[in-house]
Design a protein around this motif. Structure first.
Motif, PDB file in Angstrom:
ATOM      1  N   ASP A 141       0.841  -1.193   0.000  1.00  0.00           N
ATOM      2  CA  ASP A 141       0.000   0.000   0.000  1.00  0.00           C
ATOM      3  C   ASP A 141       0.874   1.239   0.000  1.00  0.00           C
ATOM      4  OD1 ASP A 141      -2.248   1.568   0.014  1.00  0.00           O
ATOM      5  OD2 ASP A 141      -3.030   0.840   1.918  1.00  0.00           O
ATOM      6  N   SER A 179      -5.429   5.690   3.786  1.00  0.00           N
ATOM      7  CA  SER A 179      -4.967   4.588   2.957  1.00  0.00           C
ATOM      8  C   SER A 179      -6.058   4.192   1.978  1.00  0.00           C
ATOM      9  CB  SER A 179      -4.606   3.402   3.860  1.00  0.00           C
ATOM     10  OG  SER A 179      -4.458   2.233   3.124  1.00  0.00           O
ATOM     11  N   SER A 180      -5.697   3.933   0.747  1.00  0.00           N
ATOM     12  CA  SER A 180      -6.699   3.554  -0.248  1.00  0.00           C
ATOM     13  C   SER A 180      -7.148   2.112  -0.076  1.00  0.00           C
ATOM     14  CB  SER A 180      -6.158   3.771  -1.650  1.00  0.00           C
ATOM     15  OG  SER A 180      -5.010   2.973  -1.844  1.00  0.00           O
ATOM     16  N   LYS A 181      -6.252   1.238   0.309  1.00  0.00           N
ATOM     17  CA  LYS A 181      -6.591  -0.188   0.417  1.00  0.00           C
ATOM     18  C   LYS A 181      -7.076  -0.582   1.810  1.00  0.00           C
ATOM     19  CE  LYS A 181      -3.507  -1.409  -3.317  1.00  0.00           C
ATOM     20  NZ  LYS A 181      -2.325  -2.135  -3.727  1.00  0.00           N
ATOM     21  N   LYS A 182      -6.924   0.284   2.773  1.00  0.00           N
ATOM     22  CA  LYS A 182      -7.444   0.098   4.134  1.00  0.00           C
ATOM     23  C   LYS A 182      -6.930  -1.169   4.808  1.00  0.00           C
ATOM     24  CE  LYS A 182     -10.138   3.679   3.730  1.00  0.00           C
ATOM     25  NZ  LYS A 182      -9.679   4.940   4.175  1.00  0.00           N
ATOM     26  N   TYR A 203       4.240  10.393   2.586  1.00  0.00           N
ATOM     27  CA  TYR A 203       3.801   9.070   2.165  1.00  0.00           C
ATOM     28  C   TYR A 203       4.737   8.011   2.737  1.00  0.00           C
ATOM     29  CZ  TYR A 203       0.358  10.807  -1.134  1.00  0.00           C
ATOM     30  OH  TYR A 203      -0.734  11.398  -1.688  1.00  0.00           O
TER      31      TYR A 203
END
Length: 193
Positions: free
Chosen positions: A121, A142-145, A180
């Motif tokens: 991620d 986070s995009s994918k969690k 990031y």
């Protein structure tokens, strides 16, 4: 009188989009299609009165809690021990960014279960460097969690060393910053060998 009006226009002819006449109603009733457009010409304006006590409360909150400035808005950025106070602002910013990258690269511990399951991620960490030079208010996006990776990113950013605090207009101030944290399996395998 309007009810006695006979529709003489063709089905495809539209005279005015803002009004619905007898022809439009008749055509809608005759139509066997299930789709239709609801047209409304009425605008509704909601007005709310704000009492003077609420306005006073808002003003006092704005005065009591200073706005957190970004790295581009402040006069002097927070500095690590290795960065020079006498160097130019650009050099200080480069040093600041390099020290954060170095901290992340040298202290990142890829969680074993995430490594085993092949989780990767690109996690965004938002945080504040307060008036004491300490990291606080860490927020992870986070995009994918993947919770395990988010927890590691939060631990990593929270473990940043104490810095010389930021200054704006000659006063010590809070500064918000984003960085990031990249969880990449290929990079981690290279570091292991």
């Amino acid at each position: 009188m309007g009810q006695k009006e006979v529709c003489t226009s063709s089905e495809n002819e539209v005279e005015d989009f803002n009004s619905i006449g007898k022809c439009a109603k008749d055509n809608f009733k005759k139509s066997k299609e299930t789709e239709f457009v609801k047209i409304s010409s009425r605008k509704r304006v909601v007005r709310r009165r704000i009492s003077s006590s609420i306005l006073n409360l808002r003003k006092s909150v704005k005065k009591s809690s200073p706005r957190k400035l970004s790295i581009l808005e402040i006069d002097q950025i927070p500095l690590f021990e290795n960065c020079s106070l006498t160097s130019s602002r650009d050099e200080q910013q480069i040093c600041f960014n390099n020290q954060i990258k170095h901290h992340i690269n040298s202290n990142l511990k890829y969680p074993a279960s995430a490594f085993k399951n092949g989780l990767e991620d690109h996690v965004l960490a938002e945080f504040v460097i307060n008036e004491k030079g300490e990291v606080s208010d860490v927020n992870i996006i986070s995009s994918k969690k993947h919770q395990i990776l988010e927890d590691e990113a939060k631990r990593l950013i929270s473990s940043l060393p104490k810095l010389l605090p930021a200054k704006h207009n000659g006063k010590v101030t809070k500064m918000k910053h984003r960085v990031y944290v990249n969880f990449n399996l290929l990079n981690h395998r290279i570091k292991q060998f």
